[in-house]
Design a protein around this motif. Structure first.
Motif, PDB file in Angstrom:
ATOM      1  N   VAL A 181      -4.609   1.998  -6.775  1.00 52.66           N
ATOM      2  CA  VAL A 181      -3.681   1.432  -7.335  1.00 52.66           C
ATOM      3  C   VAL A 181      -3.349   2.116  -8.701  1.00 52.66           C
ATOM      4  CG1 VAL A 181      -2.471  -0.553  -8.688  1.00 52.66           C
ATOM      5  CG2 VAL A 181      -3.609  -0.813  -6.492  1.00 52.66           C
ATOM      6  N   ILE A 182      -4.417   2.359  -9.467  1.00 54.55           N
ATOM      7  CA  ILE A 182      -4.359   3.001 -10.678  1.00 54.55           C
ATOM      8  C   ILE A 182      -3.966   4.463 -10.278  1.00 54.55           C
ATOM      9  CG2 ILE A 182      -5.925   4.371 -12.315  1.00 54.55           C
ATOM     10  CD1 ILE A 182      -5.415   1.752 -13.174  1.00 54.55           C
ATOM     11  N   GLU A 183      -4.250   5.161  -9.266  1.00 56.35           N
ATOM     12  CA  GLU A 183      -3.737   6.569  -8.987  1.00 56.35           C
ATOM     13  C   GLU A 183      -2.317   6.529  -8.622  1.00 56.35           C
ATOM     14  OE1 GLU A 183      -4.948   9.775  -8.985  1.00 56.35           O
ATOM     15  OE2 GLU A 183      -6.586   8.818  -9.783  1.00 56.35           O
ATOM     16  N   GLU A 184      -2.021   5.556  -8.057  1.00 55.62           N
ATOM     17  CA  GLU A 184      -0.622   5.436  -7.573  1.00 55.62           C
ATOM     18  C   GLU A 184       0.486   5.129  -8.868  1.00 55.62           C
ATOM     19  OE1 GLU A 184      -0.075   2.729  -4.160  1.00 55.62           O
ATOM     20  OE2 GLU A 184      -1.739   3.412  -3.283  1.00 55.62           O
ATOM     21  N   ILE A 185       0.052   4.413  -9.813  1.00 61.06           N
ATOM     22  CA  ILE A 185       0.547   3.988 -10.951  1.00 61.06           C
ATOM     23  C   ILE A 185       0.676   5.031 -11.816  1.00 61.06           C
ATOM     24  CG2 ILE A 185      -0.431   2.935 -12.835  1.00 61.06           C
ATOM     25  CD1 ILE A 185       0.665   0.338 -11.512  1.00 61.06           C
ATOM     26  N   LYS A 186       0.031   6.454 -11.780  1.00 60.93           N
ATOM     27  CA  LYS A 186       0.096   7.393 -12.815  1.00 60.93           C
ATOM     28  C   LYS A 186       1.426   7.876 -12.878  1.00 60.93           C
ATOM     29  CE  LYS A 186      -4.977   8.639 -13.128  1.00 60.93           C
ATOM     30  NZ  LYS A 186      -6.080   9.245 -12.505  1.00 60.93           N
ATOM     31  N   GLY A 187       2.145   7.954 -11.675  1.00 62.71           N
ATOM     32  CA  GLY A 187       3.406   8.642 -11.822  1.00 62.71           C
ATOM     33  C   GLY A 187       4.417   7.829 -12.342  1.00 62.71           C
ATOM     34  N   VAL A 188       4.405   6.539 -12.990  1.00 66.76           N
ATOM     35  CA  VAL A 188       5.184   5.881 -13.578  1.00 66.76           C
ATOM     36  C   VAL A 188       5.520   6.001 -15.306  1.00 66.76           C
ATOM     37  CG1 VAL A 188       5.048   4.310 -11.663  1.00 66.76           C
ATOM     38  CG2 VAL A 188       4.478   3.582 -13.807  1.00 66.76           C
ATOM     39  N   ASN A 189       6.693   5.363 -15.681  1.00 71.88           N
ATOM     40  CA  ASN A 189       6.653   5.538 -17.011  1.00 71.88           C
ATOM     41  C   ASN A 189       6.004   4.377 -17.798  1.00 71.88           C
ATOM     42  OD1 ASN A 189       9.183   7.013 -15.646  1.00 71.88           O
ATOM     43  ND2 ASN A 189       9.098   8.400 -17.443  1.00 71.88           N
ATOM     44  N   VAL A 190       6.441   3.266 -17.670  1.00 70.70           N
ATOM     45  CA  VAL A 190       5.972   2.343 -18.117  1.00 70.70           C
ATOM     46  C   VAL A 190       5.425   1.223 -17.045  1.00 70.70           C
ATOM     47  CG1 VAL A 190       6.838   0.149 -19.524  1.00 70.70           C
ATOM     48  CG2 VAL A 190       8.208   2.319 -19.672  1.00 70.70           C
ATOM     49  N   VAL A 191       4.343   0.545 -17.590  1.00 68.91           N
ATOM     50  CA  VAL A 191       3.997  -0.582 -16.553  1.00 68.91           C
ATOM     51  C   VAL A 191       3.889  -1.766 -17.656  1.00 68.91           C
ATOM     52  CG1 VAL A 191       1.794  -1.614 -15.625  1.00 68.91           C
ATOM     53  CG2 VAL A 191       2.292   0.916 -15.476  1.00 68.91           C
ATOM     54  N   LEU A 192       4.250  -2.993 -16.941  1.00 68.36           N
ATOM     55  CA  LEU A 192       4.337  -4.032 -17.815  1.00 68.36           C
ATOM     56  C   LEU A 192       3.393  -5.075 -17.030  1.00 68.36           C
ATOM     57  CD1 LEU A 192       7.509  -2.981 -17.411  1.00 68.36           C
ATOM     58  CD2 LEU A 192       7.936  -4.608 -19.100  1.00 68.36           C
ATOM     59  N   PRO A 193       2.085  -5.157 -17.610  1.00 68.33           N
ATOM     60  CA  PRO A 193       1.146  -6.140 -17.188  1.00 68.33           C
ATOM     61  C   PRO A 193       1.069  -7.332 -17.590  1.00 68.33           C
ATOM     62  CG  PRO A 193       0.082  -4.256 -18.420  1.00 68.33           C
ATOM     63  CD  PRO A 193       1.647  -4.222 -18.470  1.00 68.33           C
TER      64      PRO A 193
ATOM     65  N   SER B  22       0.871  -1.175   0.121  1.00 68.66           N
ATOM     66  CA  SER B  22       0.111   0.047   0.025  1.00 68.66           C
ATOM     67  C   SER B  22       0.887   1.373  -0.035  1.00 68.66           C
ATOM     68  CB  SER B  22      -0.818  -0.132   1.236  1.00 68.66           C
ATOM     69  OG  SER B  22      -0.063  -0.451   2.513  1.00 68.66           O
ATOM     70  N   GLY B  23       2.125   1.257   0.203  1.00 67.44           N
ATOM     71  CA  GLY B  23       3.021   2.289   0.038  1.00 67.44           C
ATOM     72  C   GLY B  23       3.740   2.551  -1.459  1.00 67.44           C
ATOM     73  N   LEU B  24       3.175   1.832  -2.555  1.00 71.85           N
ATOM     74  CA  LEU B  24       3.794   2.043  -3.718  1.00 71.85           C
ATOM     75  C   LEU B  24       3.719   3.297  -3.895  1.00 71.85           C
ATOM     76  CD1 LEU B  24       4.460   0.692  -6.400  1.00 71.85           C
ATOM     77  CD2 LEU B  24       2.309   0.745  -6.999  1.00 71.85           C
ATOM     78  N   GLY B  25       2.590   4.195  -3.826  1.00 71.15           N
ATOM     79  CA  GLY B  25       2.680   5.361  -4.280  1.00 71.15           C
ATOM     80  C   GLY B  25       3.385   6.232  -3.813  1.00 71.15           C
ATOM     81  N   LYS B  26       3.982   6.283  -2.263  1.00 72.80           N
ATOM     82  CA  LYS B  26       4.574   7.003  -1.728  1.00 72.80           C
ATOM     83  C   LYS B  26       6.078   6.905  -2.216  1.00 72.80           C
ATOM     84  CE  LYS B  26       5.968   7.786   3.040  1.00 72.80           C
ATOM     85  NZ  LYS B  26       5.937   7.675   4.264  1.00 72.80           N
ATOM     86  N   VAL B  27       6.472   5.792  -2.608  1.00 71.46           N
ATOM     87  CA  VAL B  27       7.847   5.547  -3.155  1.00 71.46           C
ATOM     88  C   VAL B  27       7.923   6.059  -4.592  1.00 71.46           C
ATOM     89  CG1 VAL B  27       9.776   3.741  -3.806  1.00 71.46           C
ATOM     90  CG2 VAL B  27       7.993   3.163  -2.018  1.00 71.46           C
TER      91      VAL B  27
END
Ligand code: SF4
Length: 308
Positions: A116-128, A84-89
């Motif tokens: 999870v969608i909110e937190e992941i918005k700050g990354v460049n690439v997602v490999l789902p 749950s701390g993913l967004g903070k990192v």
């Protein structure tokens, strides 16, 4: 370093600094092909499995030395979005090291969630990952947490596409006799076209897996690429990314850190650490004598694994 590892050589991301957000082996799935090992805690519960302040401290210490990394990658022992701390990192990395691209490897199981969608918005690439289009195949290949279904996985990947600007490198890993039937390939292909990812990466079992299964040949993967016909398809093999010299203070410790997460052949360890194969072999011989690592055969290749 306890929570960051590498930089390691990744077939898809080049030189990648790995970040662990869950301990061994917390995951929402127990995939037959998992390189890390069998899942010991199968869950969909989000919580701070690893204290993210400690992760941030390690990242700050390591990245302030300006190491030449291509990506900071959330991956490691299990499913990173469970923390749950993913967004903070992610927020920390965006604020302090905005020039370094961030990637998240995910099994897609929590992408249906708002947080999870909110937190992941700050990354460049997602490999789902998307390995199966029907529920019986999904159960066989990914052995998911009870509540998970293909519909939930699809919902999450659709949200990722519609609600974020991240690049999507969708991955499908093919296992012989499980998800390689013409019907399954065609149904997976249909979803790939619907999502229209920047890359569709097709992969197979290349390292010793958690369960006794077999991968496909490179020719069979090429054939799947042809059948589906998605324009941005990559058949994943050993990358030819240029090696970068990394500061390696203690080769033996670095090797142990690396193979704890996944078995590797010697040449890949050398690539990952920016060392000559000969240097790695000398350190490995010594680790074998100390009973800390062992060789295992997979296919025709020798891999190093932690343990005696
Ligand atoms: S491959 Fe990924 S999603 Fe599957 S069990 Fe291993 S860590 Fe979990």
């Amino acid at each position: 370093m306890k929570y960051i590892f590498g930089p390691v050589f990744s077939r898809r991301l080049g030189i990648s600094l790995g970040v662990d957000l869950v301990p061994f082996k917390v995951c929402s799935m127990d995939c037959v092909y998992c390189e890390v090992g069998k899942t010991t805690l199968k869950t969909l519960e989000r919580k701070e499995y690893i204290p993210v302040d400690k992760v941030i401290e390690e990242l700050k210490r390591f990245l302030s030395k300006n190491p030449p990394v291509d990506f900071v990658t959330f991956s490691g022992y299990g499913e990173p979005t469970l923390n749950s701390g993913l967004g903070k990192v992610v927020e920390f990395l965006r604020a302090e090291f905005p020039e370094i691209p961030i990637a998240v490897l995910t099994n897609s199981s929590l992408l249906f969630r708002d947080d999870v969608i909110e937190e992941i918005k700050g990354v460049n690439v997602v490999l789902p990952s998307f390995d199966a289009a029907s529920n019986d195949v999904f159960k066989k290949i990914n052995r998911p947490f009870t509540d998970l279904t293909v519909e939930i996985i699809k919902k999450g990947i659709r949200r990722l596409r519609k609600e974020t600007d991240v690049d999507i490198w969708l991955e499908t890993l093919f296992v012989r006799g499980i998800n390689d039937s013409p019907e399954e390939i065609s149904a997976v292909g249909e979803f790939v076209f619907e999502i229209s990812p920047e890359r569709w990466q097709i992969n197979t079992v290349v390292r010793p897996p958690a369960y006794n299964i077999e991968g496909l040949s490179p020719e069979e993967l090429e054939r799947i690429k042809e059948i589906v016909g998605y324009p941005a398809t990559d058949v994943i093999g050993r990358s030819s990314a240029k090696r970068k010299k990394m500061p390696v203070e203690d080769i033996k410790a670095e090797i142990l850190e690396l193979i704890k997460r996944r078995p590797c052949p010697v040449e890949e360890i050398a690539d990952a650490l920016g060392l000559l194969e000969e240097e790695v072999r000398i350190a490995v011989d010594s680790l074998v004598k100390e009973g800390k690592v062992k060789y295992v055969m997979y296919g025709e290749k020798k891999y190093l694994k932690a343990g005696s």
